[in-house]
Every structure is written in C-alpha cells, then in structure tokens.
Design a protein around this motif. Sequence first.
Motif, short mmCIF file in Angstrom:
data_model
loop_
_atom_site.label_atom_id
_atom_site.label_comp_id
_atom_site.label_asym_id
_atom_site.label_seq_id
_atom_site.Cartn_x
_atom_site.Cartn_y
_atom_site.Cartn_z
N VAL A 198 0.84 -1.19 0.00
CA VAL A 198 0.00 0.00 0.00
C VAL A 198 0.88 1.25 0.00
CG1 VAL A 198 -1.78 1.29 1.23
CG2 VAL A 198 -1.84 -1.21 1.21
N THR A 199 0.68 2.12 -0.96
CA THR A 199 1.44 3.36 -1.08
C THR A 199 0.60 4.37 -1.83
OG1 THR A 199 3.39 4.41 -2.07
CG2 THR A 199 2.57 2.43 -3.15
N ALA A 200 0.83 5.63 -1.56
CA ALA A 200 0.10 6.69 -2.25
C ALA A 200 0.64 6.95 -3.65
CB ALA A 200 0.15 7.98 -1.43
N ASP A 201 1.79 6.37 -3.99
CA ASP A 201 2.39 6.60 -5.30
C ASP A 201 1.47 6.12 -6.41
OD1 ASP A 201 4.59 7.65 -4.09
OD2 ASP A 201 5.85 5.87 -4.32
N ARG A 202 1.30 6.94 -7.42
CA ARG A 202 0.52 6.58 -8.59
C ARG A 202 1.30 7.04 -9.82
NH1 ARG A 202 -4.97 5.57 -8.98
NH2 ARG A 202 -5.41 6.53 -6.95
N PRO A 203 1.95 6.12 -10.54
CA PRO A 203 2.78 6.52 -11.68
C PRO A 203 2.01 7.32 -12.72
CG PRO A 203 3.15 4.22 -11.11
CD PRO A 203 1.96 4.67 -10.33
N GLU A 204 2.68 8.28 -13.31
CA GLU A 204 2.12 9.10 -14.37
C GLU A 204 3.08 9.10 -15.55
OE1 GLU A 204 1.81 12.90 -12.57
OE2 GLU A 204 -0.02 12.42 -11.43
N LEU A 205 2.52 9.25 -16.75
CA LEU A 205 3.35 9.30 -17.95
C LEU A 205 4.22 10.54 -17.90
CD1 LEU A 205 0.70 8.25 -20.60
CD2 LEU A 205 2.47 6.82 -19.55
N ARG A 206 5.48 10.38 -18.38
CA ARG A 206 6.42 11.49 -18.30
C ARG A 206 6.42 12.31 -19.59
NH1 ARG A 206 6.51 12.16 -13.06
NH2 ARG A 206 8.10 10.99 -11.93
N THR A 207 5.29 12.92 -19.88
CA THR A 207 5.21 13.83 -21.02
C THR A 207 4.90 15.22 -20.49
OG1 THR A 207 4.21 14.14 -23.20
CG2 THR A 207 2.74 13.49 -21.42
N ASP A 208 5.16 16.26 -21.29
CA ASP A 208 5.04 17.62 -20.81
C ASP A 208 4.50 18.50 -21.93
OD1 ASP A 208 5.24 20.06 -19.65
OD2 ASP A 208 7.36 19.90 -19.12
N LEU A 209 3.38 19.13 -21.74
CA LEU A 209 2.76 19.98 -22.75
C LEU A 209 3.23 21.42 -22.67
CD1 LEU A 209 -0.89 18.59 -22.60
CD2 LEU A 209 0.96 17.96 -24.15
N VAL A 210 4.16 21.69 -21.79
CA VAL A 210 4.66 23.06 -21.64
C VAL A 210 5.68 23.38 -22.72
CG1 VAL A 210 5.91 24.63 -20.10
CG2 VAL A 210 4.17 23.08 -19.19
N GLY A 211 6.49 22.41 -23.08
CA GLY A 211 7.52 22.66 -24.08
C GLY A 211 8.88 22.77 -23.45
N GLY A 212 9.90 22.80 -24.28
CA GLY A 212 11.28 22.88 -23.83
C GLY A 212 12.19 22.39 -24.92
N ASP A 213 13.26 21.72 -24.51
CA ASP A 213 14.19 21.20 -25.52
C ASP A 213 13.78 19.78 -25.91
OD1 ASP A 213 16.94 20.61 -23.15
OD2 ASP A 213 14.84 19.98 -23.17
N ALA A 214 14.74 18.96 -26.34
CA ALA A 214 14.50 17.59 -26.81
C ALA A 214 13.69 17.63 -28.10
CB ALA A 214 13.84 16.75 -25.74
N TYR A 215 12.63 16.84 -28.23
CA TYR A 215 11.86 16.90 -29.46
C TYR A 215 10.39 17.17 -29.15
CZ TYR A 215 9.83 12.12 -29.10
OH TYR A 215 9.14 10.99 -28.73
N TYR A 216 9.73 17.80 -30.12
CA TYR A 216 8.35 18.26 -29.94
C TYR A 216 7.43 17.51 -30.91
CZ TYR A 216 10.58 22.10 -27.48
OH TYR A 216 11.35 22.85 -26.61
N ILE A 217 6.23 17.19 -30.44
CA ILE A 217 5.26 16.47 -31.25
C ILE A 217 4.15 17.42 -31.64
CG2 ILE A 217 3.72 14.48 -31.34
CD1 ILE A 217 6.35 14.65 -28.62
N ASN A 218 3.95 17.56 -32.97
CA ASN A 218 2.90 18.45 -33.49
C ASN A 218 2.98 19.85 -32.88
OD1 ASN A 218 1.93 16.34 -35.05
ND2 ASN A 218 0.41 15.71 -33.54
N ASP A 219 4.21 20.33 -32.69
CA ASP A 219 4.47 21.69 -32.19
C ASP A 219 3.96 21.93 -30.77
OD1 ASP A 219 5.75 22.73 -34.51
OD2 ASP A 219 3.79 22.82 -35.48
N SER A 220 3.70 20.88 -30.00
CA SER A 220 3.17 21.12 -28.65
C SER A 220 3.85 20.24 -27.62
CB SER A 220 1.65 20.90 -28.63
OG SER A 220 1.33 19.60 -29.08
N ALA A 221 3.47 18.96 -27.53
CA ALA A 221 4.00 18.08 -26.48
C ALA A 221 5.50 17.88 -26.65
CB ALA A 221 3.28 16.74 -26.50
N ARG A 222 6.18 17.65 -25.52
CA ARG A 222 7.63 17.42 -25.55
C ARG A 222 7.96 16.08 -24.93
NH1 ARG A 222 11.53 18.51 -21.57
NH2 ARG A 222 10.12 19.88 -20.43
N CYS A 223 8.85 15.35 -25.58
CA CYS A 223 9.37 14.10 -25.05
C CYS A 223 10.88 14.08 -25.27
CB CYS A 223 8.73 12.89 -25.72
SG CYS A 223 7.09 12.45 -25.06
N SER A 224 11.50 12.97 -24.94
CA SER A 224 12.95 12.84 -25.07
C SER A 224 13.30 11.72 -26.05
CB SER A 224 13.58 12.53 -23.70
OG SER A 224 13.29 13.55 -22.78
#
Length: 457
Positions: A198-224
């Motif tokens: 039993v733990t409060a941890d709940r995994p979430e996908l590591r994607t980010d819609l804010v933007g930054g470096d690495a690569y961008y999908i359809n000019d919005s989401a960012r992944c590595s």
Amino acid sequence: MVGRHAVGARRAALTALGALVLTTVPSAAAAPPPPAPGPAHLSARTLGADRPPAQVLRAMERDLGLTRSQARARLVDEAEAGTRAGRLRNALGGHFAGAWVSGATSAELTVATTHAADTAAIRAEGAKAVVVRTPLSTLQALKERLDAAAGHPRSRDTPVWYVDVPSNRVVVQATKRSAATAFIKAAGLQGRGVAVRVTADRPELRTDLVGGDAYYINDSARCSIGFSVTKGSTQGFASAGHCGTPGDSTKGYDKADQGTFKASTFPGKDMSWVSVNSKWTATPDYKGKGGKRAQVAGSVQALVGSSVCRSGSTSGWHCGTIQQLGATVQYAEGTVAGLTRTNVCSEPGDSGGPFVSGTQAQGTTSGGSGDCTSGGTTFFQPVNPILSDFGLTLKTAQAGAQAPQDNAAADAWAPGRVYEAGQTVTHAGVRYQCLQTHQAQPAWSPDATPALWQRLQ
C-alpha cells in the motif's frame, strides 16, 4: 510429469556446469565451494562493461554512493553475473525461480530454485543458492492473470503489479488495501499468496505539454529521444508510445523539422519510433551529465539489482538500480505490461529518454512517480521488444552494423535479430542456447560470445 528425455537433458546441462548430479538432496556440508576466480572477465570484455563511459561512472558515484573503482568493479560483476545466470536458467529448466544481484558496492549473484538438489550446481557457478517454493514460470503465469483482470472497477487504485523475484512472490501495489483485495479476487488469485504493497504513489506518464528542448510532437508536447535506430536505409529513433501516434510530426530541440512517427503502441506497450529527415544522422550517442556524449554497444538485458542510468530532457542524467522486470502499470491513460521498475528519478518531459546499464541499452522512459528533488520510481519500456516489434536495428558503437536478415533460416543465427534467453539457434552447424536477451550484433556470433551463448552438446 517430466519426460525421460527432459530429465536426461537437464542432467547433462548440470554436468556441463561442473555440478555433480545426485539422486539425493546434498547436505550443506557436501555442497562444493565456489570456484576459484577464473581468467580475466570474458563477459565484461564482450559486452564492453570493462570500458564504461566516464559519464556512467560519474553518475554512479553520485547516485549510488560508489567510488570510481567500485563503480568499475560493479559493472564488470554485473556483466559476469548475467552470463552465469543465463547458464543456470538453461540448466535448471522448470526449477529456475529467478536471479538477481545485490550488494551496495558489489554485485553478488543469487539464483533461486525450487529443488534443493540444484544448489550444488548454483554454487559451482559462484552464485548464492536460494531454495524457494514457486518457480518463475508459475509466478509469471499468476501475474498474467492479473494482467487479464486489468480494467476491473477497483483496479484504478491498484496502479502497479509485478513479479518480485527476490521475495518469490507476485506483488500488487495499491493506494487502498481494499482495492487490492478486490482486484486479486477478480483475477481469481485469492489464497494464492499475492502480496499487497500500500502506497500513495501513482505513476504518471512522463510527457510535458509546456515545451522545452528535446523533441516536440505536433508543435506542442515534448518528449525525449531514446536510442537511434535504422530500418533498411531509413534512420530514426525509438521513444515512448504515449508521445505520439503514426503520422504525427516532430521537431528537434532547435524547433527545426525533424521527422514523423512511423509506428506507435500505447497502451498495452509503450513504444514508438520516429523516422527522421536527411538533416539528422543516427548515432550510437546519448547524453550523459552536462550533455557530454557516450555510446551504447548493444542491448543485453540486465538482471534485477543491476545499476542503470537514465537521460532525459527535463531532469538530465540520473542513476539507480533495477527493481523488477516485467511489471504492469495502470496509468490513467491505459495499462502497460512488460515494463521494468527502477528507483531512478524522472520528471515530466523525460518520457522516451534512454536507460543504459554500462554500455548496454536497456529501454526508454515510460512513466513514474516522485521527482528528482525528493526521489521517485521510474518505469521503462525494454528496448529489445521495441526493436523486435518494429523490425528495427539499434545503432551501436559496433562496427559493421547490419539489419535483421529476414531471409535467413528460421533457426539460423543472424545479426539484427532479437534473441530471448533460452532460445536456441544454429550457427556453423552447431546448436547454441541464448543466455541473455539481446539484439545480435555482427561481432556477436555464438561461437565468439560465450557471454551470450552456450554451446549445446
């Protein structure tokens, strides 16, 4: 019932390991002592573990609390342990209950069996022997029952389940014990010894819609970016499936046009690959601390307990250890099976980034919980299924990389194919059995790599 031929084959395998096959259970006093240290580390040389990138060593010093010499020694020990565990997996057959490495500064191999008479063979390989109740195949079958029950109304509160090899049990991680109990019952596994964490941890996908470096999908989401791959004459990279769908366009870290998602699987698995245009070149490089580059030499799967490091466009370069293989995670967006669980931290935007162990590619970041300030848990999609499912070839530092040879005989060894531990092949008229899951490199023919292949008599 085990057939007479199977029993004879197993005894022959144990004898080949240097174990004395007895008809009675040997006493602890009669067990042979571990063998004397052999010649220079053959497996480590084959897999490049004796030549680790400086970025890996520095991160292991920081995140695992090791000295430089301890980090070097641990990588060599882990490579050797993988080969020895593979030989024992093949020899023990249905009795095999898993293998792992442990130790804060070293990597002591432990191999579990359900048959006490196997302990002599395990010790003869220089490993610690543990006798347990349940073989690995049974634990995996129980875990598959949970996979089939995913989607049960209460399973949203049971986000992770996996086989925990060191404890010889299946574990359900839940935010509420009542939810775990209901989920286990829905899978028909009540009374089967499934443990609850039993733990409060709940995994979430590591994607980010804010933007930054690495690569961008359809000019919005960012992944590595994960690892560079090729398919025929097409170049590209592997990443996470939740980052994009086939046809989605990508831009690079400089916002210049980069490529297109050619294939993507999510949920079920979390894998994708992107083909890139002529402005981009596939290399075996990945970014370590401070953006300095290192290279991968292959994709040999590491054992539970092995050190592993991750690179991501948000949080950079971090290390830890592998905790479980084949975990299932129920994200809010869907269930993914076959992930590897680690205690490496990650943050949104790190999705798709590479995990490496020594010089061996391990997988691409999927999701997790926590962060790199307080620490956390991260799951990665193993790279070998990505290569196999999409017919890709990992770009490595090995010279003369080749694509999978689909026209080769089904049982003939061929560069570019992904081989699972236990699989058999023919090479130069001789049969070999795979010791460690990997994608075959041109220089890794079975006769030249006893770290990966065992000759069958």
